[in-house]
Scaffold this active site. Sequence first.
Site, short mmCIF file in Angstrom:
data_model
loop_
_atom_site.label_atom_id
_atom_site.label_comp_id
_atom_site.label_asym_id
_atom_site.label_seq_id
_atom_site.Cartn_x
_atom_site.Cartn_y
_atom_site.Cartn_z
N LYS A 126 46.43 31.00 40.03
CA LYS A 126 45.66 31.90 39.13
C LYS A 126 46.01 31.75 37.60
CE LYS A 126 45.00 35.48 42.40
NZ LYS A 126 45.22 36.90 42.89
N ASP A 183 50.25 31.75 45.15
CA ASP A 183 48.90 32.38 44.89
C ASP A 183 48.67 32.55 43.28
OD1 ASP A 183 46.29 33.32 45.72
OD2 ASP A 183 46.79 35.16 45.26
N ALA A 222 39.99 38.91 41.32
CA ALA A 222 38.84 39.50 42.41
C ALA A 222 37.70 39.82 41.47
CB ALA A 222 39.49 40.53 43.21
N GLU A 271 34.88 33.15 39.40
CA GLU A 271 35.45 34.29 38.63
C GLU A 271 36.39 34.96 39.58
OE1 GLU A 271 36.78 36.28 36.20
OE2 GLU A 271 34.69 36.42 35.19
#
Length: 814
Positions: free
Chosen positions: A682, A678, A611, A606
């Site tokens: 995601k 990054d 985060a 998750e």
Amino acid sequence: MVVLKFGGSSVSSPENILKVLDIVRSHASIKQLAVVVSAFGGLTDHLLHTSRLAERGDDSFKQELIKIEDRHLAAIKDLIHAKRQSSIVANVKFILNELEDIMQGVFLVKELSQKTLDFILSFGERLSSYIIAEAFKENGLPAAAVDYRNFIITDNNFGNARVNFELTNQNIQNYFAGNENLLVIPGFVGTTKHGATTTLGRGGSDYTAAIIAAAIEASGLEIWTDVSGMMTADPRRVKNAIPIEEMSYEEALELSYFGAKIIYPPTIQPALSRRIPIRLKNTFAPEAFGTLITHSPRPSEAPVKGISSIEQISLLTISGSGMVGASGIAMRFFGALGRKGVNVILITQASSEHSISVGINQKDATRAQQTVEEEFRLEMQAGIVDKVQIENNLAIVALVGSNMRNTPGIAGKLFSALGRNGINISAIAQGTSELNISCVIQKKDEEKALNTLHESFFLSETKTLHLFVVGTGTVGATLMDQISGQAANLYKGHNIALKLIGLSNSKTAIFNEAGIPLDSCKEALGNSTQPSTIDTFVDKILELNLPNAIFVDCTASAEVASVYNTLLDKSISVVTPNKIAASGNYHTYKELKTLAAKRGVKFLFETNVGAGLPIISTLNDLIRSGDTVLKIEGIFSGTMNYLFNTVSADKKLSTVVQEAMDLGYAEPDPRIDLSGKDVARKILILARETGENLELEDVAIKPFLPANCLQDGPMDEFWQNLRDYENTFEAQRAELENQGKGYRLIAAWEEGKARVELREIEKGHPFYSVSGSDNIILFTTERYKVQPLIVKGSGAGAEVTAAGVFADIIRIAN
Ligand code: ADP
Ligand code: ASP
Ligand code: MG
């Protein structure tokens, strides 16, 4: 009349013998007492070992004999007053001389028959009963030691002699009729009609006590040992086993037959035949209730009373097409085994009758295979019966309880509990009385199976998770703090017990099967000098083979991510904020997801997106509930957001990047954030979770920094290039600010395409007002078409990331 039996651990030292004395004294009001004793704890094994040395011609047997002698003489010195010592020492020395002579004989001829061995082993109980009787007398109890000869009469099946009850009962009754004293009787030993010494099988002192109790129709039989009764499982292997207060003879028999060593199985029969209640009591905690075994125990709700296991099992299987419908095969099969004295512990036959499997002791395996092959030689030659197969290194685990009869679903629960923990069942058998269900598993899984089943049948309220954590950087360390602070509440409020079993960083590791104290785990790891690699860490996890094991990867390492499949394949769940696996090549991602599903465990990440924010779980909930996702769009980088929100004329880009790194917002290599890579990872992960087969290269990225700031290379070059560029950037940003706009790095997925780009966002747009390191994600779906579903909140930082990892761990418990 009551019979008390004290086992080896109860009489293992003079100090313990005094405890026994107190217990016997507390029974003083009972008219006649018989006290059966074992050899001093461990002595039978010691005698056995010494005999084997002598048999091998190893003269170190003499040193062992001296130790045996010293142990007994020391007990006399401690228990008997100096005045009486010499005569007792002389008697004991006389007995020990006999032992020495026979051992010397074994040493000279290098031969040890079962008959001689029985004689040797009898010395343990002969010596202990004599010394204990003298210790009783010393303390004012009117004790008399019983001579083992002409007492329990057996056949000459040395090592496991069968009792001749007619003669034995007569002997016992005669003896007790003429004796009002407190009698101290050696357990375990007997004699044949011709006076040869025999033994009743290992653990046989319990049996001696039951034989005596039945012969004199005692009102009770008390077996005193080192645990507070029969427990729901062997307390040495299942730490949270609890005592069973009452059980039936049948249940006790079944549990002991299937390995509960606390009582020797033959013990039950004599007591049952006279309905003598058996109490199992703890010499070291006499106040504890213990276990009461009777004909009609108080009824209990629980379907399962206890769980036990036998190790060193082999499975012998005979199969073949010719067996179907052929009568007499089973009879010949069991006949052949019976003739060779092979004890069959468990039987299963497939309903097709194509094969029969039996569980036997591994030590009998070769003999059993030979005899069955001989029996079916002709059928094997004709191809009607296949080769007889032997599978070694197995164990049997059994669930026992008379209530199982009335409770459906026990076998299903057993299967699913074991299956979830990667324990393969080779065979399963249920007694026709439905008093037990037993299954054959790999020996290496025995302890895990016991604990798994114990948890599902007795502690289904509480779930223990065994954690193995790699990485003690900011996220790992924060996670440890959070778990430490919350563990007690989780246990009390939610019945979840979290145990940290292994912790490692890139250099060293610590393990503690009982659980590493959470509040000092980092210090403990710091003090460890045990070198460790990820491979040795994984080996240890597999070796420990604990149920409900979870591997938590708090690193950003590709090497660590490469072990997930090994772990998932062994039914170990994986939880990680490390994005490498989920955003690496699609094949790996898919393989891990499939493996987790196949093994019934979890692969949770998750925190890879946002985060601690529930982004992946929200997406999954939408899909699982039948919604169709049309578009995902948002600000996924708390780091980048922090940059755009913080950069100003006074605080240039390089300063802010450094700050983000110091705050734990940025990846260890900030270029991964700055390049948009990054964020690309995601959106890639989210796209994959919708079912899209996408690779990282498929995500279109429009970088906002010049190439020289993003290329691989030494960090000082990167910083220099960034400083060279930051004024240009600041000028553009200030210009934009004047127009009432701001930069935002946006990632989106729509119609099978994913992209990452820097956009100029106007004041008033929901993306503009995202402050600090927050994330915002908009899901546009069939159901949320007009007004997208928004998830917004803090999306970076060690605290929220660790909290997200923690939430994934708890998700597994639930
Ligand atoms: P003694 O020396 O008194 O005869 P044993 O060693 O033969 O004692 O039996 C006691 C031991 O049995 C306990 O210490 C325990 O480890 C083992 N044991 C195995 N299964 C069980 C169980 N289900 N309940 C209690 N004890 C068990
Ligand atoms: N001393 C014997 C043994 O160790 C018998 C017993 O303790 O019950 O097997
Ligand atoms: Mg015992």
